[in-house]
Design a protein around this motif. Structure first.
Motif, PDB file in Angstrom:
ATOM      1  N   THR A 192       0.816  -1.204   0.000  1.00 10.18           N
ATOM      2  CA  THR A 192       0.000   0.000   0.000  1.00 10.18           C
ATOM      3  C   THR A 192       0.850   1.255   0.000  1.00 10.18           C
ATOM      4  O   THR A 192       0.554   2.220  -0.698  1.00 10.18           O
ATOM      5  CB  THR A 192      -0.946   0.008   1.217  1.00 10.18           C
ATOM      6  N   SER A 193       1.908   1.258   0.793  1.00  7.59           N
ATOM      7  CA  SER A 193       2.764   2.440   0.897  1.00  7.59           C
ATOM      8  C   SER A 193       4.220   2.043   1.073  1.00  7.59           C
ATOM      9  O   SER A 193       4.711   1.946   2.200  1.00  7.59           O
ATOM     10  CB  SER A 193       2.325   3.307   2.071  1.00  7.59           C
ATOM     11  N   PRO A 194       4.935   1.840  -0.024  1.00 11.01           N
ATOM     12  CA  PRO A 194       6.332   1.426   0.095  1.00 11.01           C
ATOM     13  C   PRO A 194       7.216   2.433   0.837  1.00 11.01           C
ATOM     14  O   PRO A 194       8.154   2.048   1.518  1.00 11.01           O
ATOM     15  CB  PRO A 194       6.787   1.292  -1.361  1.00 11.01           C
ATOM     16  N   ARG A 195       6.906   3.716   0.735  1.00  4.59           N
ATOM     17  CA  ARG A 195       7.757   4.728   1.362  1.00  4.59           C
ATOM     18  C   ARG A 195       7.518   4.883   2.850  1.00  4.59           C
ATOM     19  O   ARG A 195       8.433   5.197   3.599  1.00  4.59           O
ATOM     20  CB  ARG A 195       7.537   6.084   0.692  1.00  4.59           C
ATOM     21  N   TYR A 196       6.284   4.691   3.296  1.00  5.85           N
ATOM     22  CA  TYR A 196       5.952   5.037   4.672  1.00  5.85           C
ATOM     23  C   TYR A 196       5.511   3.872   5.541  1.00  5.85           C
ATOM     24  O   TYR A 196       5.081   4.086   6.664  1.00  5.85           O
ATOM     25  CB  TYR A 196       4.856   6.113   4.679  1.00  5.85           C
ATOM     26  N   PHE A 197       5.650   2.636   5.076  1.00  4.92           N
ATOM     27  CA  PHE A 197       5.182   1.515   5.879  1.00  4.92           C
ATOM     28  C   PHE A 197       5.954   1.393   7.190  1.00  4.92           C
ATOM     29  O   PHE A 197       5.435   0.902   8.180  1.00  4.92           O
ATOM     30  CB  PHE A 197       5.245   0.206   5.089  1.00  4.92           C
ATOM     31  N   SER A 198       7.167   1.885   7.251  1.00  9.04           N
ATOM     32  CA  SER A 198       7.965   1.791   8.473  1.00  9.04           C
ATOM     33  C   SER A 198       7.468   2.730   9.570  1.00  9.04           C
ATOM     34  O   SER A 198       7.883   2.629  10.718  1.00  9.04           O
ATOM     35  CB  SER A 198       9.432   2.088   8.166  1.00  9.04           C
TER      36      SER A 198
ATOM     37  N   ILE B 257      -7.196   9.448  -1.808  1.00  8.98           N
ATOM     38  CA  ILE B 257      -7.980   8.272  -1.421  1.00  8.98           C
ATOM     39  C   ILE B 257      -7.912   7.213  -2.522  1.00  8.98           C
ATOM     40  O   ILE B 257      -7.724   6.030  -2.238  1.00  8.98           O
ATOM     41  CB  ILE B 257      -9.437   8.664  -1.112  1.00  8.98           C
ATOM     42  N   SER B 258      -8.019   7.631  -3.761  1.00 15.50           N
ATOM     43  CA  SER B 258      -7.931   6.684  -4.885  1.00 15.50           C
ATOM     44  C   SER B 258      -6.568   5.993  -4.901  1.00 15.50           C
ATOM     45  O   SER B 258      -6.482   4.793  -5.158  1.00 15.50           O
ATOM     46  CB  SER B 258      -8.154   7.407  -6.209  1.00 15.50           C
ATOM     47  N   ARG B 259      -5.521   6.738  -4.627  1.00 14.88           N
ATOM     48  CA  ARG B 259      -4.171   6.157  -4.601  1.00 14.88           C
ATOM     49  C   ARG B 259      -4.051   5.133  -3.477  1.00 14.88           C
ATOM     50  O   ARG B 259      -3.450   4.079  -3.649  1.00 14.88           O
ATOM     51  CB  ARG B 259      -3.124   7.263  -4.440  1.00 14.88           C
ATOM     52  N   TRP B 260      -4.639   5.423  -2.309  1.00 14.42           N
ATOM     53  CA  TRP B 260      -4.589   4.486  -1.194  1.00 14.42           C
ATOM     54  C   TRP B 260      -5.279   3.169  -1.530  1.00 14.42           C
ATOM     55  O   TRP B 260      -4.846   2.108  -1.124  1.00 14.42           O
ATOM     56  CB  TRP B 260      -5.242   5.081   0.048  1.00 14.42           C
ATOM     57  N   PHE B 261      -6.370   3.234  -2.292  1.00 12.14           N
ATOM     58  CA  PHE B 261      -7.155   2.046  -2.612  1.00 12.14           C
ATOM     59  C   PHE B 261      -6.735   1.387  -3.935  1.00 12.14           C
ATOM     60  O   PHE B 261      -7.365   0.434  -4.366  1.00 12.14           O
ATOM     61  CB  PHE B 261      -8.649   2.394  -2.665  1.00 12.14           C
ATOM     62  N   LYS B 262      -5.705   1.890  -4.556  1.00 11.29           N
ATOM     63  CA  LYS B 262      -5.273   1.383  -5.859  1.00 11.29           C
ATOM     64  C   LYS B 262      -4.968  -0.115  -5.823  1.00 11.29           C
ATOM     65  O   LYS B 262      -5.336  -0.856  -6.734  1.00 11.29           O
ATOM     66  CB  LYS B 262      -4.038   2.166  -6.325  1.00 11.29           C
TER      67      LYS B 262
END
Length: 141
Positions: free
Chosen positions: A49-55, A97-102
């Motif tokens: 979902t979020s490669p940059r901020y998953f940490s 929101i669309s990017r989050w649900f992509k």
């Protein structure tokens, strides 16, 4: 071989090298995720979902488990999710929101999203909120 590594590699669908496994294990410990199937599923979903901020998950984990999980239950519709964001004082653009649900086929207000899809997205929303608040505070200063 360790049992958690076997579980992770099975979910991932491929063998991972030792350095990759060490990094995953360290990230899981930092995020306070259990080294079991459900922990790895959440970790993989967060990373997709979020490669940059998953940490950053460890910063919002407590808020997710105490506030959001009871509100979500087994799942909610897209419009209920928007209302939940408004209750948390999170107001992203429609494109955000669309990017989050992509990764789950896009956002639809009438579609039902289960808990496993929504938890990583809620984590992103809370990280988004903290980033936008920090940015607005920096602009005021």
């Amino acid at each position: 071989m360790e049992e958690p590594r076997i579980i992770y590699e099975t979910l991932k669908g491929e063998r991972v090298n030792d350095v990759h496994w060490w990094r995953v294990k360290q990230a899981m410990i930092t995020c306070e995720l259990p080294l079991n199937k459900s922990g790895f599923e959440l970790f993989i979903a967060l990373k997709k979902t979020s490669p940059r901020y998953f940490s950053q998950y460890h910063k919002v984990k407590r808020q997710i488990t105490k506030q959001l999980e009871p509100s979500i239950g087994e799942g909610i519709t897209g419009s209920q999710f928007i209302k939940l964001l408004e209750q948390l004082n999170i107001h992203p653009n429609q494109s955000t929101i669309s990017r989050w649900f992509k990764s789950c086929g896009g956002f639809k207000s009438k579609a039902f999203y289960n808990k496993t899809v929504l938890i990583p997205i809620c984590a992103l929303a809370l990280i988004y909120k903290s980033k936008t608040q920090n940015n607005s505070l920096a602009k005021v200063s």
